[in-house]
Design an enzyme around this catalytic site. Structure first.
Site, short mmCIF file in Angstrom:
data_model
loop_
_atom_site.label_atom_id
_atom_site.label_comp_id
_atom_site.label_asym_id
_atom_site.label_seq_id
_atom_site.Cartn_x
_atom_site.Cartn_y
_atom_site.Cartn_z
CE1 TYR A 164 -3.87 2.24 0.52
CE2 TYR A 164 -2.62 3.30 2.30
CZ TYR A 164 -3.65 3.25 1.70
OH TYR A 164 -4.23 4.37 1.57
CB ILE A 197 -10.99 8.89 7.28
CG1 ILE A 197 -10.22 10.20 6.74
CG2 ILE A 197 -12.60 9.04 7.35
CD1 ILE A 197 -9.00 9.94 5.78
P1 NAD Z 1 -13.21 2.25 1.41
O1 NAD Z 1 -12.94 0.69 1.22
O2 NAD Z 1 -14.09 2.56 2.61
O3 NAD Z 1 -13.93 2.70 0.00
C1 NAD Z 1 -13.45 2.31 -1.14
C2 NAD Z 1 -14.37 2.38 -2.36
O4 NAD Z 1 -13.64 2.14 -3.68
C3 NAD Z 1 -15.41 1.57 -2.11
O5 NAD Z 1 -16.76 2.05 -2.27
C4 NAD Z 1 -15.03 0.27 -3.33
O6 NAD Z 1 -16.09 -0.51 -3.51
C5 NAD Z 1 -14.37 0.99 -4.21
N1 NAD Z 1 -13.42 0.13 -4.69
C6 NAD Z 1 -12.67 -0.55 -4.60
N2 NAD Z 1 -11.90 -1.35 -5.29
C7 NAD Z 1 -12.31 -0.67 -6.77
C8 NAD Z 1 -11.87 -0.79 -7.99
N3 NAD Z 1 -10.87 -1.81 -8.34
N4 NAD Z 1 -12.75 -0.13 -8.73
C9 NAD Z 1 -13.55 0.77 -8.37
N5 NAD Z 1 -13.90 0.98 -7.18
C10 NAD Z 1 -13.27 0.44 -6.32
O7 NAD Z 1 -11.70 3.01 1.30
P2 NAD Z 1 -11.74 4.46 1.94
O8 NAD Z 1 -10.98 4.41 3.19
O9 NAD Z 1 -12.85 5.45 1.57
O10 NAD Z 1 -10.53 5.09 0.89
C11 NAD Z 1 -10.77 5.66 -0.24
C12 NAD Z 1 -9.32 6.11 -0.74
O11 NAD Z 1 -8.79 6.78 0.21
C13 NAD Z 1 -8.52 4.97 -1.13
O12 NAD Z 1 -7.56 5.47 -2.25
C14 NAD Z 1 -7.48 5.07 0.05
O13 NAD Z 1 -6.20 4.51 -0.34
C15 NAD Z 1 -7.47 6.48 0.42
N6 NAD Z 1 -6.88 6.70 1.78
C16 NAD Z 1 -7.80 6.31 2.79
C17 NAD Z 1 -7.45 6.50 4.06
C18 NAD Z 1 -8.20 6.29 5.40
O14 NAD Z 1 -7.95 6.45 6.57
N7 NAD Z 1 -9.54 5.69 5.20
C19 NAD Z 1 -6.51 7.48 4.46
C20 NAD Z 1 -5.48 7.70 3.35
C21 NAD Z 1 -5.95 7.31 1.81
#
Ligand code: NAD
Length: 275
Positions: A164, A197
């Site tokens: 990641y 988050i």
């Molecule tokens: P999440 O898993 O809650 O949501 C991700 C969404 O992406 C889901 O709706 C899922 O169905 C969709 N998804 C997954 N694989 C996919 C694909 N191949 N094609 C299209 N859609 C797809 O994750 P999140 O926490 O909301 O994270 C969203 C983004 O933010 C990600 O890129 C993650 O790396 C980044 N991020 C999250 C955090 C955190 O703390 N949650 C921190 C830093 C970065």
């Protein structure tokens, strides 16, 4: 309204940060295409965007699939007549050390090649494909905004999220190159690096961490308590960020207020990272 009547695509828009971003863009006046590989999730967010008075469309798209990404952009143009903003939020955690149980560890030997490849297919190839699909449209109209969602995890080393962290560093590097590449066409390409988050990604991630991370294994802490402790120790502001915090930063970078900002990666993390 920062992005009034602009047309935006949000990948991974069906939940977590993607939903927060979609709703913030709608609040700021954009019509939002909610794209996700789980259509039922995208449909729910579409309904919320519509409730806010903006137009919306839900499209099932796996961002790692070239043909599906092309179709996502084609359908958007067909429905809305154009595209102004591309937000690449779909991502996976790489907490996918298959078959791990409490007896196993997060040692690199348990990170399978297949899981490394899946993480890169979604987090890096997915961003590349979506940026590439938007490029000819933005070039032709001599304008456009792209915001790629990286992570503070891409800002430095991480002892348990090797795939990641590396994939998210690649998103930052790709964003910089893409910004220079698209600069002659007045397209802004930036990144947002969220902190922590509490989304479905962390719900499952924290459950795995308490079972496997050397500092947490055997601590007796529940998954959410362990994550609370991490937030408390790693984030100077000592609180979680929210999907809305990320959405507001994305809306700013998608707006004319950010016209002179390109190739940048903005940490939205309560002071957790500095470069
Ligand atoms: P999440 O898993 O809650 O949501 C991700 C969404 O992406 C889901 O709706 C899922 O169905 C969709 N998804 C997954 N694989 C996919 C694909 N191949 N094609 C299209 N859609 C797809 O994750 P999140 O926490 O909301 O994270 C969203 C983004 O933010 C990600 O890129 C993650 O790396 C980044 N991020 C999250 C955090 C955190 O703390 N949650 C921190 C830093 C970065």
């Amino acid at each position: 309204m920062k992005v009034k009547d602009k047309v935006a695509i949000v990948t991974g828009g069906g939940g977590g940060l993607g939903e927060g971003i979609a709703l913030c863009l709608a609040k700021e006046g954009a019509h939002v295409v909610v794209s996700d590989n789980q259509l039922h999730l995208a449909e729910k967010v579409k309904a919320k965007v519509k409730d806010s008075g903006r137009k919306s469309l839900a499209i099932e798209t796996d961002v790692s699939d070239e043909a599906q990404v092309k179709q996502m952009v084609d359908k958007t143009i067909e429905a809305f007549g154009g595209l102004d903003i591309m937000i690449c939020c779909a991502g996976i955690s790489g907490f996918v050390h298959r078959g791990l149980d409490s007896e196993e560890s997060l040692d690199i030997e348990n990170l399978l090649v297949e899981d490394w490849d899946t993480t890169f297919a979604v987090n890096v190839k997915g961003v590349f494909l979506c940026n590439r699909a938007a490029a000819p449209i933005f070039r032709k109209q001599n304008s456009g905004k792209i915001v790629n969602i990286s992570s503070v995890g891409g800002r430095g080393p991480n002892d348990f999220l090797l795939a990641y962290a590396t994939s998210k560093a690649a998103v930052i590097a790709f964003t910089q190159s893409m910004a220079v590449h698209m600069a002659p066409h007045h397209v802004n390409v930036n990144c947002v690096c969220p902190g922590i988050i509490y989304t479905p990604m962390w719900e499952s991630g924290s459950a795995l961490l308490v079972k496997t991370h050397p500092a947490l294994k055997g601590s007796g802490l529940g998954p959410k308590d362990a994550l609370d402790a991490m937030v408390n120790s790693l984030i100077p502001f000592k609180n979680y960020q929210t999907p809305e915090d990320i959405g507001k930063a994305v809306a700013f970078l998608s707006s004319s207020e950010a016209e002179e900002i390109t190739g940048q990666s903005l940490n939205v993390c309560g002071g957790m990272a500095f470069n």
